[in-house]
Design an enzyme around this catalytic site. Structure first.
Site, mmCIF file in Angstrom:
data_model
loop_
_atom_site.group_PDB
_atom_site.id
_atom_site.type_symbol
_atom_site.label_atom_id
_atom_site.label_comp_id
_atom_site.label_asym_id
_atom_site.label_seq_id
_atom_site.Cartn_x
_atom_site.Cartn_y
_atom_site.Cartn_z
ATOM 1 N N ILE A 240 1.202 -0.962 -0.279
ATOM 2 C CA ILE A 240 -0.237 -0.249 0.076
ATOM 3 C C ILE A 240 0.737 1.084 0.183
ATOM 4 O O ILE A 240 2.179 1.419 0.868
ATOM 5 C CB ILE A 240 -0.861 0.535 1.381
ATOM 6 N N THR A 241 0.657 2.175 -1.106
ATOM 7 C CA THR A 241 1.717 3.206 -1.008
ATOM 8 C C THR A 241 1.019 4.043 -0.375
ATOM 9 O O THR A 241 -0.766 4.396 0.250
ATOM 10 C CB THR A 241 1.995 4.086 -2.494
ATOM 11 N N GLY B 11 -4.182 9.001 7.164
ATOM 12 C CA GLY B 11 -5.250 8.453 6.536
ATOM 13 C C GLY B 11 -6.192 6.902 5.360
ATOM 14 O O GLY B 11 -5.845 6.341 6.237
ATOM 15 N N TYR C 136 -4.514 17.962 -8.956
ATOM 16 C CA TYR C 136 -5.321 16.701 -8.338
ATOM 17 C C TYR C 136 -6.203 16.287 -9.616
ATOM 18 O O TYR C 136 -5.939 14.715 -9.880
ATOM 19 C CB TYR C 136 -5.302 17.410 -7.026
HETATM 20 P P1 NDP Z 1 -3.723 11.521 3.137
HETATM 21 O O1 NDP Z 1 -2.983 13.228 2.811
HETATM 22 O O2 NDP Z 1 -3.554 11.345 5.104
HETATM 23 O O3 NDP Z 1 -2.724 10.126 2.659
HETATM 24 C C1 NDP Z 1 -1.478 10.767 1.911
HETATM 25 C C2 NDP Z 1 -0.439 9.947 1.833
HETATM 26 O O4 NDP Z 1 0.474 9.682 0.591
HETATM 27 C C3 NDP Z 1 0.213 9.876 2.984
HETATM 28 O O5 NDP Z 1 0.911 9.074 3.378
HETATM 29 C C4 NDP Z 1 1.287 10.691 2.195
HETATM 30 O O6 NDP Z 1 2.493 10.445 2.926
HETATM 31 C C5 NDP Z 1 1.521 9.699 0.930
HETATM 32 N N1 NDP Z 1 2.398 10.761 0.083
HETATM 33 C C6 NDP Z 1 2.108 11.448 -0.266
HETATM 34 N N2 NDP Z 1 2.654 12.138 -0.855
HETATM 35 C C7 NDP Z 1 3.861 10.947 -1.790
HETATM 36 C C8 NDP Z 1 5.596 10.452 -1.981
HETATM 37 N N3 NDP Z 1 5.730 11.791 -2.901
HETATM 38 N N4 NDP Z 1 5.449 9.596 -1.804
HETATM 39 C C9 NDP Z 1 5.460 8.046 -1.401
HETATM 40 N N5 NDP Z 1 3.726 8.680 -0.723
HETATM 41 C C10 NDP Z 1 3.019 9.710 -0.605
HETATM 42 O O7 NDP Z 1 -4.785 11.800 2.263
HETATM 43 P P2 NDP Z 1 -5.798 10.739 2.063
HETATM 44 O O8 NDP Z 1 -5.848 9.618 2.852
HETATM 45 O O9 NDP Z 1 -6.689 11.402 1.903
HETATM 46 O O10 NDP Z 1 -5.315 10.480 0.307
HETATM 47 C C11 NDP Z 1 -5.494 8.722 0.471
HETATM 48 C C12 NDP Z 1 -5.789 9.042 -1.207
HETATM 49 O O11 NDP Z 1 -7.164 9.183 -1.551
HETATM 50 C C13 NDP Z 1 -5.711 9.769 -2.046
HETATM 51 O O12 NDP Z 1 -5.559 8.877 -3.554
HETATM 52 C C14 NDP Z 1 -6.607 10.237 -2.539
HETATM 53 O O13 NDP Z 1 -6.732 11.161 -4.220
HETATM 54 C C15 NDP Z 1 -7.434 9.488 -2.241
HETATM 55 N N6 NDP Z 1 -9.522 10.305 -2.059
HETATM 56 C C16 NDP Z 1 -9.186 11.262 -0.618
HETATM 57 C C17 NDP Z 1 -10.485 11.887 -0.579
HETATM 58 C C18 NDP Z 1 -10.873 12.693 1.030
HETATM 59 O O14 NDP Z 1 -11.937 12.783 0.708
HETATM 60 N N7 NDP Z 1 -9.719 12.423 1.705
HETATM 61 C C19 NDP Z 1 -11.888 11.220 -1.238
HETATM 62 C C20 NDP Z 1 -11.326 10.297 -2.711
HETATM 63 C C21 NDP Z 1 -10.259 10.310 -2.676
HETATM 64 P P3 NDP Z 1 3.094 11.492 4.023
HETATM 65 O O15 NDP Z 1 2.669 10.984 5.603
HETATM 66 O O16 NDP Z 1 4.559 10.963 3.911
HETATM 67 O O17 NDP Z 1 2.970 13.003 3.407
HETATM 68 MG MG1 PMR Z 2 -17.008 18.764 -2.554
HETATM 69 C C1 PMR Z 2 -22.044 15.478 -2.421
HETATM 70 C C2 PMR Z 2 -21.374 16.432 -3.247
HETATM 71 C C3 PMR Z 2 -19.937 16.767 -2.747
HETATM 72 C C4 PMR Z 2 -19.382 15.529 -2.674
HETATM 73 C C5 PMR Z 2 -19.411 14.309 -2.292
HETATM 74 C C6 PMR Z 2 -17.636 16.543 -2.144
HETATM 75 C C7 PMR Z 2 -16.847 15.675 -2.311
HETATM 76 N N1 PMR Z 2 -18.146 17.871 -2.807
HETATM 77 C C8 PMR Z 2 -19.897 17.557 -2.592
HETATM 78 C C9 PMR Z 2 -19.904 19.104 -3.458
HETATM 79 C C10 PMR Z 2 -19.345 19.958 -3.013
HETATM 80 N N2 PMR Z 2 -18.579 20.769 -2.918
HETATM 81 C C11 PMR Z 2 -19.908 21.334 -3.506
HETATM 82 C C12 PMR Z 2 -21.694 21.719 -3.504
HETATM 83 C C13 PMR Z 2 -19.103 22.218 -3.127
HETATM 84 C C14 PMR Z 2 -19.329 24.041 -3.224
HETATM 85 C C15 PMR Z 2 -19.464 24.560 -1.542
HETATM 86 C C16 PMR Z 2 -17.502 21.862 -2.592
HETATM 87 C C17 PMR Z 2 -16.674 22.813 -2.689
HETATM 88 C C18 PMR Z 2 -15.434 21.879 -2.550
HETATM 89 C C19 PMR Z 2 -14.057 22.278 -2.198
HETATM 90 C C20 PMR Z 2 -14.106 23.491 -2.558
HETATM 91 N N3 PMR Z 2 -15.465 20.403 -2.176
HETATM 92 C C21 PMR Z 2 -14.031 20.452 -1.799
HETATM 93 C C22 PMR Z 2 -13.435 21.109 -2.266
HETATM 94 C C23 PMR Z 2 -12.430 20.878 -2.119
HETATM 95 O O1 PMR Z 2 -11.001 21.263 -2.192
HETATM 96 C C24 PMR Z 2 -11.554 19.249 -2.430
HETATM 97 C C25 PMR Z 2 -11.141 18.780 -3.334
HETATM 98 O O2 PMR Z 2 -11.646 18.636 -3.956
HETATM 99 O O3 PMR Z 2 -10.045 17.962 -3.310
HETATM 100 C C26 PMR Z 2 -9.735 17.703 -4.660
HETATM 101 C C27 PMR Z 2 -13.323 18.629 -2.205
HETATM 102 C C28 PMR Z 2 -14.364 17.758 -1.883
HETATM 103 N N4 PMR Z 2 -15.394 17.447 -2.502
HETATM 104 C C29 PMR Z 2 -16.079 16.393 -1.843
HETATM 105 C C30 PMR Z 2 -14.395 15.227 -2.435
HETATM 106 C C31 PMR Z 2 -14.421 14.030 -0.999
HETATM 107 C C32 PMR Z 2 -13.629 16.203 -1.885
HETATM 108 C C33 PMR Z 2 -11.838 15.509 -1.829
HETATM 109 C C34 PMR Z 2 -11.400 15.103 -2.150
HETATM 110 C C35 PMR Z 2 -10.798 14.191 -3.007
HETATM 111 O O4 PMR Z 2 -11.227 14.303 -4.067
HETATM 112 O O5 PMR Z 2 -9.606 13.635 -2.936
#
Ligand code: NDP
Ligand code: PMR
Length: 398
Positions: free
Chosen positions: A90-91, A96, A273
């Site tokens: 797992i990377t 998280g 991203y």
């Molecule tokens: P975290 O920041 O908690 O975890 C990210 C991990 O990636 C950390 O372990 C970090 O290491 C590692 N990482 C970053 N850069 C590098 C690098 N150069 N080499 C090796 N490892 C690295 O975030 P999340 O747990 O939220 O994210 C995990 C995954 O889930 C991502 O792919 C994200 O896109 C996805 N995801 C997250 C959502 C969310 O709502 N949080 C929603 C949808 C998808 P370090 O601890 O050293 O910084």
């Molecule tokens: Mg979002 C059903 C509605 C929904 C969901 C499931 C997410 C997930 N978001 C939703 C809606 C909205 N977001 C709406 C209506 C807004 C405007 C107010 C909004 C805004 C917002 C911001 C500014 N949302 C965000 C951000 C981020 O900076 C996050 C992002 O884009 O990270 C890339 C984010 C996210 N919204 C999510 C999820 C899962 C994220 C972040 C994580 C990701 O995609 O990895």
């Protein structure tokens, strides 16, 4: 920021025409879809195929002088067949989702987790505080922002003599407030360089190890996201993902002879991203098309839910970090805890009913998994092929 977030609402709520079905609703965890019978049939077929491959193989499967235990131990008492421990890499398992998944898998006692991380001490501490037993994990250094480090990691892993049964590409960086781009060791814009290109090289170099695994179900999982899918409400919050004609990617994303953005536009960290997540989801499908039939490997992606409390948002402004979890919990209702998200990803790693390949998994409000629909761009086969071909040039594979 509350005002700022509110000002995003009007455009965000304009649901696009793309993606005819109500995938937005599905992805935001409102609809459930039960697992169909064909998934179960698919699993039986895959177990049979793995057994056939296993019995056809002659001699040791690895180059090293290490004898690996066969997946199924026939000599168990009373003729019962037991499965050896699976080995999963797992990377980004230092925090998280990655850490929660490592914990969920290690707790079963059926998995050894290779925590592939850039910060050894942080990862050791995280494993300890999560209560992961020492015998169930190994930390191996991996910095995805350096292709040399990726190659070194692969060498080290191969030398460990462990089989590779499942690879989870989970690590990511998100730089929404950066004014200027930053770069990987090879000079690629950091978000796409880490989240996509680092993982692309890693998974290509480890594909043979996965092929050689005799585990009943071998899998390659790349974590995707709703925010890269423009057929959802979340995917329509600006800036939207868009890879365009890939001119920036083809130019190396270095800001010298090309743009730092895949589509050739100006730098935008949040878009970079989201673009990287589209690449992740396209890569999974291209792997599926190229290798599933011949290897039996399951290729999958997923959106685990909005884990609004993770380190992913560490670069965001403090007000965003304070408001984002309650916004997701009470308004979008897309919030999921790290523990719950870890269980979801662990399910994709190990659940016998999730062996279908080429699938993007999501979960409904009762935490039941369903096959979700990707946006038009994230399911564009021609784009997937181009991303694959350009990426293999950039990482030195072609
Ligand atoms: P975290 O920041 O908690 O975890 C990210 C991990 O990636 C950390 O372990 C970090 O290491 C590692 N990482 C970053 N850069 C590098 C690098 N150069 N080499 C090796 N490892 C690295 O975030 P999340 O747990 O939220 O994210 C995990 C995954 O889930 C991502 O792919 C994200 O896109 C996805 N995801 C997250 C959502 C969310 O709502 N949080 C929603 C949808 C998808 P370090 O601890 O050293 O910084
Ligand atoms: Mg979002 C059903 C509605 C929904 C969901 C499931 C997410 C997930 N978001 C939703 C809606 C909205 N977001 C709406 C209506 C807004 C405007 C107010 C909004 C805004 C917002 C911001 C500014 N949302 C965000 C951000 C981020 O900076 C996050 C992002 O884009 O990270 C890339 C984010 C996210 N919204 C999510 C999820 C899962 C994220 C972040 C994580 C990701 O995609 O990895």
């Amino acid at each position: 920021m509350a005002l700022q977030a509110a000002s995003l609402l009007p455009s965000a709520f304009a649901i696009p025409k793309e993606g005819k079905t109500s995938a937005a609703l599905k992805d935001s965890s409102l609809l459930g879809v039960s697992l169909s019978e064909h998934l179960k049939a698919d699993f039986s077929a895959s177990v049979l195929r793995s057994k056939r491959e296993f019995s056809q193989r002659i001699g040791p499967v690895r180059a090293q002088a290490v004898v690996t235990t066969p997946a199924v131990n026939q000599a168990a008492p009373e003729g019962k067949k037991t499965l050896r421990k699976g080995c999963v890499v797992i990377t980004g398992a230092s925090s998280g989702l990655g850490l929660a998944t490592a914990k969920a898998l290690a707790e079963t006692g059926k998995w050894h987790v290779i925590m592939a991380c850039r910060d050894f001490l942080k990862t050791e501490r995280a494993a300890k505080s999560a209560g992961i037993a020492k015998e169930n994990y190994t930390v191996l250094h991996l910095d995805l922002a350096s292709l040399d480090s990726v190659r070194q990691f692969v060498d080290n892993f191969k030398r460990s003599g462990r089989p590779l049964d499942v690879l989870v590409c989970n690590a990511a960086v998100y730089l929404p407030t950066a004014k200027e781009p930053t770069f990987t060791a090879e000079g690629f814009e950091l978000s796409v360089g880490t989240n996509h290109l680092g993982h692309f090289l890693l998974s290509r170099l480890l594909l043979d190890d996965l092929k050689q695994s005799d585990y009943p179900s071998k899998r390659l999982i790349i974590v995707g996201s709703i925010t890269g899918n423009t057929n959802t409400l979340a995917g329509n919050v600006p800036p939207k993902a868009n890879l365009g004609d890939l001119r920036g990617l083809a130019g190396g994303l270095n800001g010298l002879n090309s743009s730092v953005m895949i589509d050739g536009g100006d730098f935008d960290g949040a878009k970079a991203y989201k673009d990287s997540k589209v690449c992740n989801m396209l890569t999974m499908q291209e792997f599926h098309r190229r290798y599933h039939e011949d290897t039996g490997i399951t290729f999958a992606s997923l959106y685990p839910g909005c884990i609004a409390t993770t380190g992913l948002f560490r670069e965001h402004i403090p007000l965003f970090r304070a408001l984002f979890p309650p916004f997701q919990k009470y308004i979008t209702k897309g919030f999921v805890s790290e523990d719950e998200a870890g269980k979801r990803l662990a399910q994709v790693v190990t659940d016998p009913s999730l062996t279908k390949s080429g699938v993007y998994w999501s979960w409904n409000k009762d935490s039941a998994s369903f096959e979700n629909q990707l946006s038009q761009e994230a399911s564009d086969a021609e784009k997937a092929r181009k991303v694959w071909e350009v990426s293999e040039k950039l990482v030195g594979l072609a």
